[in-house]
Structures are given as structure tokens and as C-alpha cells.
Design a protein around this motif. Structure first.
Motif, PDB file in Angstrom:
ATOM      1  N   ILE A 158       0.861  -1.174   0.000  1.00 22.24           N
ATOM      2  CA  ILE A 158       0.000   0.000   0.000  1.00 22.24           C
ATOM      3  C   ILE A 158       0.902   1.229   0.000  1.00 22.24           C
ATOM      4  O   ILE A 158       1.680   1.436   0.934  1.00 22.24           O
ATOM      5  CB  ILE A 158      -0.922   0.027   1.234  1.00 22.24           C
ATOM      6  CG1 ILE A 158      -1.720  -1.278   1.340  1.00 22.24           C
ATOM      7  CG2 ILE A 158      -1.862   1.226   1.167  1.00 22.24           C
ATOM      8  CD1 ILE A 158      -2.565  -1.371   2.598  1.00 22.24           C
ATOM      9  N   THR A 159       0.804   2.040  -1.048  1.00 26.01           N
ATOM     10  CA  THR A 159       1.635   3.235  -1.176  1.00 26.01           C
ATOM     11  C   THR A 159       0.781   4.470  -0.959  1.00 26.01           C
ATOM     12  O   THR A 159      -0.237   4.645  -1.632  1.00 26.01           O
ATOM     13  CB  THR A 159       2.300   3.302  -2.561  1.00 26.01           C
ATOM     14  OG1 THR A 159       3.103   2.126  -2.752  1.00 26.01           O
ATOM     15  CG2 THR A 159       3.182   4.537  -2.679  1.00 26.01           C
ATOM     16  N   ASN A 160       1.181   5.294  -0.017  1.00 27.27           N
ATOM     17  CA  ASN A 160       0.461   6.535   0.258  1.00 27.27           C
ATOM     18  C   ASN A 160       1.209   7.707  -0.367  1.00 27.27           C
ATOM     19  O   ASN A 160       2.400   7.910  -0.107  1.00 27.27           O
ATOM     20  CB  ASN A 160       0.329   6.767   1.763  1.00 27.27           C
ATOM     21  CG  ASN A 160      -0.855   6.029   2.351  1.00 27.27           C
ATOM     22  OD1 ASN A 160      -1.347   5.079   1.752  1.00 27.27           O
ATOM     23  ND2 ASN A 160      -1.315   6.449   3.512  1.00 27.27           N
ATOM     24  N   ALA A 161       0.498   8.491  -1.161  1.00 25.74           N
ATOM     25  CA  ALA A 161       1.044   9.698  -1.774  1.00 25.74           C
ATOM     26  C   ALA A 161       0.227  10.896  -1.326  1.00 25.74           C
ATOM     27  O   ALA A 161      -0.892  10.754  -0.818  1.00 25.74           O
ATOM     28  CB  ALA A 161       1.028   9.572  -3.297  1.00 25.74           C
ATOM     29  N   ALA A 162       0.786  12.095  -1.513  1.00 25.65           N
ATOM     30  CA  ALA A 162       0.063  13.313  -1.153  1.00 25.65           C
ATOM     31  C   ALA A 162      -1.213  13.406  -1.972  1.00 25.65           C
ATOM     32  O   ALA A 162      -1.237  13.088  -3.158  1.00 25.65           O
ATOM     33  CB  ALA A 162       0.940  14.537  -1.388  1.00 25.65           C
ATOM     34  N   SER A 163      -2.282  13.836  -1.321  1.00 23.59           N
ATOM     35  CA  SER A 163      -3.598  13.853  -1.945  1.00 23.59           C
ATOM     36  C   SER A 163      -3.626  14.712  -3.195  1.00 23.59           C
ATOM     37  O   SER A 163      -2.955  15.742  -3.281  1.00 23.59           O
ATOM     38  CB  SER A 163      -4.642  14.370  -0.962  1.00 23.59           C
ATOM     39  OG  SER A 163      -4.929  13.397   0.013  1.00 23.59           O
ATOM     40  N   LEU A 164      -4.440  14.281  -4.144  1.00 19.74           N
ATOM     41  CA  LEU A 164      -4.712  15.070  -5.327  1.00 19.74           C
ATOM     42  C   LEU A 164      -5.696  16.167  -4.960  1.00 19.74           C
ATOM     43  O   LEU A 164      -6.450  16.053  -4.004  1.00 19.74           O
ATOM     44  CB  LEU A 164      -5.316  14.180  -6.424  1.00 19.74           C
ATOM     45  CG  LEU A 164      -4.475  12.962  -6.828  1.00 19.74           C
ATOM     46  CD1 LEU A 164      -5.276  12.101  -7.801  1.00 19.74           C
ATOM     47  CD2 LEU A 164      -3.169  13.395  -7.461  1.00 19.74           C
ATOM     48  N   LEU A 165      -5.697  17.231  -5.740  1.00 24.28           N
ATOM     49  CA  LEU A 165      -6.583  18.354  -5.472  1.00 24.28           C
ATOM     50  C   LEU A 165      -7.412  18.654  -6.697  1.00 24.28           C
ATOM     51  O   LEU A 165      -6.888  18.810  -7.791  1.00 24.28           O
ATOM     52  CB  LEU A 165      -5.776  19.602  -5.067  1.00 24.28           C
ATOM     53  CG  LEU A 165      -4.958  19.451  -3.784  1.00 24.28           C
ATOM     54  CD1 LEU A 165      -4.151  20.719  -3.546  1.00 24.28           C
ATOM     55  CD2 LEU A 165      -5.852  19.181  -2.599  1.00 24.28           C
TER      56      LEU A 165
END
Length: 403
Positions: free
Chosen positions: A362-369
Motif C-alpha cells: 500500500i503506497t500513500n502519496a500526497a492527496s490530489l486536489l
């Protein structure tokens, strides 16, 4: 959640005989949320919102540079859209003699007369906890004459923000007849915004039959539906929290019933399997989950992940740096249909899933806007001025030359 606030910046600038500095640290305007609004530092005795002290005492021929940093310290929104506008209040003939240049991230926002009449300009998107820096340069021409002595000009610099909360919605696929029978298949799901098609995603064994739609406006209603339901299956939906579980169930069509045989002799009992023999029960299954972080954004100390067997939640565990952001379930019943989903996703991040062998990553990236917003929100404005003044400095300098 849509909210727009505005705050005007103030500064006092004066021409004098003091040496010119090429650049100087500037001020900071901080947005602290709906209840607290804006704060300004450092301010001055002339104005509480003075952010341009570096522009004081400018001389004809000088060029001064400073910065203004906008910080989003709000705890009640996920991000803001930041705008700048400017309006000249007085002294336009004096201000028109000076040049002002404004940049952010190397992109020019304004370059022209300090008698600004700047329409609303979008400066950028600023996440909660992040900042944006404006570079400002003021130039006074050498030809600036004594006719402007004791003249002053005022310009309103107004920062506006539109604040948003972002939502997420995760689609999760469950096969009632077991996902192993569908390992080479792909299904598409569609995200609906207020009942209208917004975007689609593919679910497969490779992404753990899960996908998280990110950057959704929390003011809208979001739902998910499966597209092109496989022939011979029905789809049912269950929404719990931010997860929509789509279960595909085979359609049962009864065929002709075989004739029932009459009573016969009792069959011999099956022999008990020998331990370790070919008929022994299958050994327990094993599944590992690993968490990765994409990018340099500060992340929490731990996250929760949940093990599912089909539609049923089996266990939730917490992954932290102390355990290497990994956990392994062992001795699971071999007949289970297992999947792992991140629960309580940290604010400002979105997960993606990859499955290979017995490992779920599970890879967490900064949220899209999602920044395509309409600005139907209420406004809050604060008064402030950018004041440029030319005092008796040119006369004083002339006296020194005469001495």
C-alpha cells in the motif's frame, strides 16, 4: 466546504538617503482557519499588517527586493485556493513613477507601475501545512524628481482565499465465488458526482480489487457503480464509511432435477487421513502487508490496515516505523478469500494498492486536489495598505551636494 476570505496587506515605504539593500527578509501572512482568520508578521508602528519594511528609505535609482510568505495553518480545511488583487487608493501620479514586479515560483504575476490595478489573479493551491512565497521587487528610477517630494500613494493589496475540504471514496470488489476464479479479469467502476458521471477506475487482482478516488469536493454527493457487470453475475452495493463494497454474485439457474435413486446399502465409512499424508488438510495461508510513503510530505507515525475474508473484516492492525511498516498474518484458513484495505486514511494522503504473490503493498502519496471550483462562498475582508512616500530626501541630498 467552500469559504472565501480576503485580507489586505499593508506596508510603509519612503524615499530617503539611507543605503539601499538589494534584498531583505519579508513578512508572513498566515491563514488560521475560519474562526481566527489571518495574522500578519512582523507588522510595524505604522500598520499592524505592514509586511514591506524592506522597501522603506528607497532612493531614486534603487531596486529593492523582499518576499511575502503565505502559510496555510488552518485545521478546518484541506487546502485553499489563493488569489491576489490590488487597487490604487491615492497618489496614482506618484506611484506611476515606480515599477513593481511580483513573482511566485518563477512565474510572473505582475510587472508594471506601482499604481496597481490588478484584477483577481490565482496564485496557486496551498495545502494545509504548506506555504507559498511571493517575490516582490520595487524599482525607483534615477530621474525621479523633487516635484514628488512629500508625496505619498496608497495601494490596497488584498489576498483572498477559498477554503475547501476534500473527500475520498474507495471502491472495493468482492467475488461471491472467490477472487481466485477471476485472477485474469478486470472490471470498471464509475464515480458519480451528484448523479453525473465523473471518472472511472479499473479493479483487478493486481491492485487488490480496490481503488481510492481522491480530491473530491466534500460538498458534493459521491457514489460508485460498476460498469459492464459480467454476464451471469449480479452486483450489490454496501457503503460503510468511505468504502463502497461491490459484491458480484453468480446468477443461479436451476436445471432439470435428476431422478432420485432408491434406497441402497449403506456406504463404507471413509478412512481417516494419516497425519502428513496426501489427504491431510491444506496448510494455513500467509499474507503480508507493507506500507510505503511516496514523496517527502510529513506523514503520521502509524496507519491502520484491515484484513478481509470476502466481505467480512477479520482483523485490523496498526503499521508503524518500529515494525518496518509491515505485518504478516500466518496460519490463515487456506480456503479464505483475503484482501487488505487501509482504513482511517491519514488526512492529506491517498492510498494505492499492488498485490504480488502473498504481499500487498500500500503506497500513500500526497492527496490530489480538484481545483475546478465555483466560488459561491461568503467573504471576509481586512483593511491594509501598501504606502509609498517620497519625503524631503531629494532636497536633503541636494543640500549635501551643495555643501
Amino acid at each position: 466546504m467552500r469559504r472565501i476570505f480576503a485580507a489586505a496587506l499593508a506596508a510603509l515605504l519612503a524615499l530617503s538617503a539611507l543605503p539601499a539593500a538589494l534584498a531583505a527578509p519579508g513578512g508572513t501572512v498566515t491563514y488560521r482557519g475560519q474562526s481566527e482568520g489571518f495574522s500578519f508578521l512582523p507588522g510595524s508602528a505604522d500598520a499592524a499588517t505592514d509586511l514591506f519594511a524592506a522597501f522603506r528609505d528607497i532612493m531614486p535609482g534603487d531596486a529593492r527586493e523582499t518576499t511575502v510568505t503565505f502559510q496555510n495553518a488552518a485545521a478546518d480545511c484541506d487546502y485553499v485556493e489563493l488569489y491576489l488583487r490590488a487597487e490604487t487608493k491615492s497618489g496614482e501620479d506618484f506611484l506611476s513613477q515606480l515599477n513593481l514586479r511580483v513573482e511566485t515560483g518563477g512565474a510572473e504575476i505582475y510587472d508594471g507601475s506601482a499604481a496597481m490595478a490588478l484584477s483577481r489573479v490565482h496564485l496557486g493551491t496551498v495545502r494545509a501545512g504548506d506555504s507559498l512565497v511571493l517575490s516582490v521587487k520595487l524599482t525607483a528610477p534615477k530621474e525621479l524628481g523633487n516635484e514628488f517630494a512629500a508625496r505619498a500613494g496608497e495601494v490596497d493589496w488584498i489576498f483572498e482565499i477559498s477554503a475547501f475540504n476534500a473527500a475520498q471514496l474507495t471502491a472495493r470488489k468482492v467475488w461471491a465465488d472467490g477472487s481466485a476464479a477471476h485472477s485474469g479479469e478486470t472490471v470498471r467502476v464509475q464515480l458519480l458526482r451528484n448523479g453525473r458521471a465523473d471518472r472511472t477506475a479499473e479493479l483487478s487482482a493486481q491492485n487488490g480489487w480496490a481503488y481510492t478516488f481522491d480530491g473530491l469536493d466534500a460538498d458534493d454527493t459521491w457514489t460508485i457503480e460498476e460498469l459492464d457487470i459480467p454476464a451471469g453475475y449480479t452486483a450489490s452495493y454496501r457503503t460503510e464509511g468511505g468504502v463502497v463494497t461491490i459484491t458480484n454474485t453468480p446468477i443461479y439457474t436451476p436445471g432439470p432435477q435428476p431422478e432420485q435413486p432408491g434406497p441402497g446399502p449403506e456406504p463404507d465409512p471413509e478412512p481417516e487421513p494419516e497425519p502428513g499424508g496426501p489427504d491431510a488438510p491444506e496448510a494455513g495461508a500467509q499474507l503480508t502487508v507493507t506500507k510505503r510513503w511516496d514523496g517527502e510530505k510529513a506523514h503520521p507515525d502509524g496507519v491502520n490496515v484491515t484484513l478481509y475474508d470476502g466481505e467480512t473484516a477479520v482483523e485490523t492492525v496498526r503499521l508503524t516505523g518500529e515494525d518496518g511498516w509491515t505485518h504478516t498474518w500466518t496460519e490463515l484458513p487456506a480456503a479464505g478469500d483475503y484482501a487488505v484495505l487501509e482504513t482511517d486514511i491519514p488526512r492529506g494522503f491517498y492510498p494505492s494498492y499492488a498485490v504480488e504473490g502473498g504481499v500487498v503493498t500500500i503506497t500513500n502519496a500526497a492527496s490530489l486536489l480538484d481545483t475546478g471550483r465555483s466560488m459561491d462562498a461568503w467573504h471576509l475582508a481586512g483593511a491594509g495598505l501598501l504606502i509609498l512616500a517620497l519625503g524631503a530626501v531629494l532636497i536633503l541630498r541636494g543640500r549635501k551636494r551643495d555643501a
